[in-house]
Write a protein that holds these residues in place. Structure first.
Motif, mmCIF file in Angstrom:
data_model
loop_
_atom_site.group_PDB
_atom_site.id
_atom_site.type_symbol
_atom_site.label_atom_id
_atom_site.label_comp_id
_atom_site.label_asym_id
_atom_site.label_seq_id
_atom_site.Cartn_x
_atom_site.Cartn_y
_atom_site.Cartn_z
ATOM 1 N N ILE A 82 0.856 -1.184 0.000
ATOM 2 C CA ILE A 82 0.000 0.000 0.000
ATOM 3 C C ILE A 82 0.896 1.239 0.000
ATOM 4 O O ILE A 82 2.069 1.159 0.351
ATOM 5 C CB ILE A 82 -0.933 0.044 1.231
ATOM 6 N N VAL A 83 0.329 2.382 -0.376
ATOM 7 C CA VAL A 83 1.060 3.630 -0.236
ATOM 8 C C VAL A 83 1.122 4.002 1.248
ATOM 9 O O VAL A 83 2.172 4.361 1.762
ATOM 10 C CB VAL A 83 0.435 4.760 -1.079
ATOM 11 N N GLY A 84 0.013 3.884 1.952
ATOM 12 C CA GLY A 84 0.003 4.132 3.389
ATOM 13 C C GLY A 84 0.599 5.475 3.767
ATOM 14 O O GLY A 84 0.202 6.505 3.257
ATOM 15 N N ARG A 85 1.603 5.446 4.638
ATOM 16 C CA ARG A 85 2.270 6.668 5.092
ATOM 17 C C ARG A 85 3.493 6.993 4.241
ATOM 18 O O ARG A 85 4.239 7.904 4.582
ATOM 19 C CB ARG A 85 2.700 6.509 6.553
ATOM 20 N N THR A 86 3.742 6.239 3.176
ATOM 21 C CA THR A 86 4.974 6.395 2.402
ATOM 22 C C THR A 86 4.679 6.842 0.979
ATOM 23 O O THR A 86 3.934 7.778 0.781
ATOM 24 C CB THR A 86 5.803 5.096 2.455
ATOM 25 N N SER A 87 5.256 6.153 -0.027
ATOM 26 C CA SER A 87 5.099 6.602 -1.407
ATOM 27 C C SER A 87 4.976 5.417 -2.363
ATOM 28 O O SER A 87 5.252 4.280 -1.997
ATOM 29 C CB SER A 87 6.318 7.443 -1.824
ATOM 30 N N VAL A 88 4.611 5.707 -3.589
ATOM 31 C CA VAL A 88 4.518 4.665 -4.619
ATOM 32 C C VAL A 88 5.905 4.074 -4.893
ATOM 33 O O VAL A 88 6.043 2.888 -5.144
ATOM 34 C CB VAL A 88 3.886 5.227 -5.915
ATOM 35 N N ASP A 89 6.931 4.903 -4.813
ATOM 36 C CA ASP A 89 8.298 4.414 -5.047
ATOM 37 C C ASP A 89 8.778 3.489 -3.943
ATOM 38 O O ASP A 89 9.533 2.548 -4.205
ATOM 39 C CB ASP A 89 9.275 5.587 -5.173
ATOM 40 N N GLU A 90 8.396 3.779 -2.714
ATOM 41 C CA GLU A 90 8.803 2.970 -1.566
ATOM 42 C C GLU A 90 7.556 2.668 -0.728
ATOM 43 O O GLU A 90 7.335 3.248 0.333
ATOM 44 C CB GLU A 90 9.852 3.709 -0.725
ATOM 45 N N PRO A 91 6.715 1.726 -1.208
ATOM 46 C CA PRO A 91 5.456 1.457 -0.521
ATOM 47 C C PRO A 91 5.654 0.725 0.806
ATOM 48 O O PRO A 91 6.765 0.296 1.143
ATOM 49 C CB PRO A 91 4.701 0.584 -1.519
#
Length: 168
Positions: A82-91
């Motif tokens: 998931i993207v969650g609290r992070t990013s698409v690059d580092e899910p």
């Protein structure tokens, strides 16, 4: 955002099959959400959650996947990215299992398959965020090679441990 391959949406392990969501998953997803003790969920609300997850998959190229036990044939939870609290690059890697499935290594087994699928997309690092009170989830992540990065305090979530893992 980097250029990544789409994550495999059908993963198999010795004991488990992870596969894409279908609308009828709302029938088991609702009771799993209820186990969180965050209120009473309706099948309609669970179905809307599935629709949102499918839309996010279209945007990101990765997914949370329902987990089915091969031998028993029942769905015991989900695991994926998931993207969650992070990013698409580092899910973030995320998982949740019914309580009756805890303590049998299913989360570790499913998450290991997701780690391999994430590496195959070309990503170099994953995150996970877990409440500091959730010792079992922290142990799963440590078994998988995640290392603590930092701790934050969030309204409604309390103390959150941020862990990270490099991918081969």
């Amino acid at each position: 955002m980097g250029s990544y391959e789409t994550m495999a949406f059908h993963l198999e392990t010795e004991r488990l099959v992870l596969r894409p969501w279908v609308e009828s998953d709302a029938d088991w997803f609702r009771p799993l959400l209820d186990e969180r003790d965050r209120g009473t969920f309706t099948v309609e609300r669970a179905r809307a959650g599935i629709v949102k997850l499918l839309a996010e998959t279209e945007t990101t190229g990765f997914a949370l996947l329902p987990i089915r036990r091969r031998e028993e044939g029942d769905v015991i939870g989900y695991c994926g990215l998931i993207v969650g609290r992070t990013s698409v690059d580092e899910p973030e890697i995320a998982y949740e299992l019914f309580r009756h499935a805890h303590g049998r290594g299913y989360a570790t087994e499913a998450a290991r398959a997701v780690l391999d699928a994430a590496a195959a997309t070309g990503r170099k690092r994953l995150w996970s965020t877990v409440g500091s009170w959730n010792g079992p989830s922290l142990r799963v992540l440590e078994k998988l090679g995640f290392e603590r990065d930092h701790v934050s305090r969030e309204e409604g979530a309390g103390e959150v441990v941020w862990l990270t893992r490099s991918l081969p």
